[in-house]
Design an enzyme around this catalytic site. Structure first.
Site, PDB file in Angstrom:
ATOM      1  N   MET A  50       0.842  -1.198   0.000  1.00  0.00           N
ATOM      2  CA  MET A  50       0.000   0.000   0.000  1.00  0.00           C
ATOM      3  C   MET A  50       0.880   1.253   0.000  1.00  0.00           C
ATOM      4  SD  MET A  50      -3.397  -0.958   2.108  1.00  0.00           S
ATOM      5  CE  MET A  50      -2.765  -0.722   3.744  1.00  0.00           C
ATOM      6  N   HIS A  57       9.356  -3.308   3.603  1.00  0.00           N
ATOM      7  CA  HIS A  57       8.937  -3.517   2.210  1.00  0.00           C
ATOM      8  C   HIS A  57      10.148  -3.802   1.313  1.00  0.00           C
ATOM      9  CE1 HIS A  57       5.551  -0.714   3.551  1.00  0.00           C
ATOM     10  NE2 HIS A  57       4.896  -1.763   3.119  1.00  0.00           N
ATOM     11  N   GLY A 168       4.792 -10.321   3.825  1.00  0.00           N
ATOM     12  CA  GLY A 168       5.515 -10.236   5.089  1.00  0.00           C
ATOM     13  C   GLY A 168       4.817 -11.006   6.204  1.00  0.00           C
ATOM     14  N   LYS A 170       4.728 -10.177   9.091  1.00  0.00           N
ATOM     15  CA  LYS A 170       4.121  -9.221  10.029  1.00  0.00           C
ATOM     16  C   LYS A 170       2.606  -9.338  10.027  1.00  0.00           C
ATOM     17  CE  LYS A 170       3.544  -4.554  11.286  1.00  0.00           C
ATOM     18  NZ  LYS A 170       2.446  -4.152  10.409  1.00  0.00           N
ATOM     19  N   ASP A 171       2.030  -9.553   8.828  1.00  0.00           N
ATOM     20  CA  ASP A 171       0.577  -9.696   8.719  1.00  0.00           C
ATOM     21  C   ASP A 171       0.258 -11.187   8.655  1.00  0.00           C
ATOM     22  OD1 ASP A 171      -0.487  -6.751   8.178  1.00  0.00           O
ATOM     23  OD2 ASP A 171       1.420  -6.990   7.162  1.00  0.00           O
ATOM     24  N   GLN A 174      -3.111 -12.365   7.393  1.00  0.00           N
ATOM     25  CA  GLN A 174      -3.181 -12.128   5.944  1.00  0.00           C
ATOM     26  C   GLN A 174      -2.490 -13.268   5.192  1.00  0.00           C
ATOM     27  OE1 GLN A 174      -2.670  -8.180   4.029  1.00  0.00           O
ATOM     28  NE2 GLN A 174      -0.574  -8.791   3.722  1.00  0.00           N
ATOM     29  N   ARG A 208       2.312   2.695   9.365  1.00  0.00           N
ATOM     30  CA  ARG A 208       1.525   3.428  10.361  1.00  0.00           C
ATOM     31  C   ARG A 208       2.395   3.990  11.493  1.00  0.00           C
ATOM     32  NH1 ARG A 208      -2.738  -0.556   8.948  1.00  0.00           N
ATOM     33  NH2 ARG A 208      -4.475   0.688   8.174  1.00  0.00           N
TER      34      ARG A 208
HETATM   35  P1  AMP Z   1       1.453  -2.946   3.490  1.00  0.00           P
HETATM   36  O1  AMP Z   1       2.006  -1.876   2.582  1.00  0.00           O
HETATM   37  O2  AMP Z   1       1.419  -2.546   4.917  1.00  0.00           O
HETATM   38  O3  AMP Z   1       0.158  -3.518   2.971  1.00  0.00           O
HETATM   39  O4  AMP Z   1       2.499  -4.125   3.437  1.00  0.00           O
HETATM   40  C1  AMP Z   1       2.887  -4.710   2.227  1.00  0.00           C
HETATM   41  C2  AMP Z   1       3.620  -5.990   2.520  1.00  0.00           C
HETATM   42  O5  AMP Z   1       4.769  -5.692   3.306  1.00  0.00           O
HETATM   43  C3  AMP Z   1       2.783  -6.988   3.334  1.00  0.00           C
HETATM   44  O6  AMP Z   1       3.022  -8.291   2.833  1.00  0.00           O
HETATM   45  C4  AMP Z   1       3.314  -6.818   4.722  1.00  0.00           C
HETATM   46  O7  AMP Z   1       3.181  -7.970   5.520  1.00  0.00           O
HETATM   47  C5  AMP Z   1       4.778  -6.518   4.444  1.00  0.00           C
HETATM   48  N1  AMP Z   1       5.385  -5.830   5.574  1.00  0.00           N
HETATM   49  C6  AMP Z   1       4.982  -4.663   6.128  1.00  0.00           C
HETATM   50  N2  AMP Z   1       5.752  -4.370   7.205  1.00  0.00           N
HETATM   51  C7  AMP Z   1       6.639  -5.381   7.324  1.00  0.00           C
HETATM   52  C8  AMP Z   1       7.695  -5.668   8.248  1.00  0.00           C
HETATM   53  N3  AMP Z   1       7.993  -4.861   9.266  1.00  0.00           N
HETATM   54  N4  AMP Z   1       8.397  -6.789   8.074  1.00  0.00           N
HETATM   55  C9  AMP Z   1       8.109  -7.646   7.050  1.00  0.00           C
HETATM   56  N5  AMP Z   1       7.130  -7.432   6.154  1.00  0.00           N
HETATM   57  C10 AMP Z   1       6.410  -6.312   6.285  1.00  0.00           C
END
Ligand code: AMP
Length: 301
Positions: A50, A57, A168, A170-171, A174, A208
């Site tokens: 996003m 990322h 990631g 982290k989610d 998901q 965030r």
């Molecule tokens: P987002 O932009 O937050 O939707 O995240 C995009 C991708 O990056 C998702 O697959 C997340 O799980 C991954 N991601 C976000 N933050 C982290 C992190 N700290 N460590 C590993 N992967 C991450």
């Protein structure tokens, strides 16, 4: 910035598909010219994001480069996965800085569609339904979130046609739900999961985190500290792990705990006190107006 490595930022599905086909043909001809045969079709790897990119990322992007020939990073703040009253409007958007960061990683293609392109009717008329696990934890706090997330992932996979997509850890919920969707709906794409990237002090990187004030950021470290404490006593069982995490988190007045649970990674359902084997502890909390999530693997003997 080196113009040769500047990614093409593409906002049209037809253009993206034709550029990817061209890139595959170019790689195939170059291989043929070098007398390399039998390597198969050049592989496309997608990193869905996003935007508001951070080092987490970029770790996904580097993994993507190691997994295939052509990396596509999508940047789309998906309105379908935000509920009423959530931070869709204030979610950070910084496409130019994101593209510069991706240029430095040698990413050739950024897919940055508008909402109008993704949802011409205002909202997709067909949606993927996440099922029961989609209503737990993040799904309980954010009704419809996972249906919206799976719907956009399915659309992105159909648009890009990746061999592999990188997500990631982290989610964690998901990842579980995307993996299940790929199996249940017989997608050809497989996913690769990258461990959580943390800042010094343990806080998991998140777009965030930008919204956290210094005192909130310091307090937010209780989440990763709690998970770490739990992992270190996991040999004593689920109860001890939960207690160790609560002891770190509950003492932080700025951290409003939403849930702290231990799930079975095979079902993503909460485990009982007698659970043995692999498990995952999940945490979510509000720090100010910012919702943070984190998780850790536990090995319960
Ligand atoms: P987002 O932009 O937050 O939707 O995240 C995009 C991708 O990056 C998702 O697959 C997340 O799980 C991954 N991601 C976000 N933050 C982290 C992190 N700290 N460590 C590993 N992967 C991450």
């Amino acid at each position: 910035m080196n113009v040769l490595t500047k990614p093409a930022v593409i906002g049209s599905i037809e253009e993206l598909r034709s550029r990817l086909t061209d890139a595959q043909s170019r790689i195939e001809s170059a291989r043929a010219g070098r007398g390399e045969a039998g390597l198969g079709r050049p592989r496309i790897v997608l990193v869905p994001t996003m935007g508001a990119l951070h080092a987490g990322h970029l770790t996904l992007v580097r993994r993507a480069r190691s997994l295939g020939d052509i990396v596509v990073v999508s940047i789309f703040v998906n309105p379908l996965q935000f509920g009423v009253g959530e931070d869709l409007g204030s979610y950070p958007r910084m496409l130019e800085a994101d593209v510069a960061a991706l240029a430095a990683e040698g990413v050739p293609f950024v897919f940055a569609p508008t909402s109008q392109l993704m949802y011409p009717d205002g909202a997709a008329s067909t949606r993927v339904v996440a099922g029961a696990v989609g209503s737990l934890f993040e799904g309980a706090a954010r009704p419809g979130h996972f249906d919206g997330m799976l719907t956009v992932v399915a659309k992105l996979f159909n648009i890009v046609g990746p061999d592999v997509a990188v997500f990631g850890q982290k989610d964690a919920q998901q990842v579980f739900l995307v993996e299940r969707m790929l199996a249940d709906l017989n997608f050809r794409t497989r996913i690769e999961v990258v461990p959580i990237v943390r800042e010094d002090g343990g806080l998991a990187l998140s777009s965030r985190n930008r919204a956290l004030e210094p005192a909130q950021r310091a307090a937010a470290r209780a989440l990763s500290a709690g998970l770490e404490a739990a992992a270190s006593v996991a040999a004593q069982g689920v109860g001890a792990a939960l207690q160790a995490a609560h002891a770190r988190i509950d003492v932080q007045p700025l951290v409003k705990l939403d849930y702290l649970v231990v799930v079975d990674p095979r079902t993503f359902l909460p485990v009982g006190g007698e659970h043995h084997g692999p498990a995952r502890m999940l945490v979510a909390a509000l720090v100010g107006h910012t919702r943070l999530i984190d998780n850790v693997a536990l090995d319960l003997p």
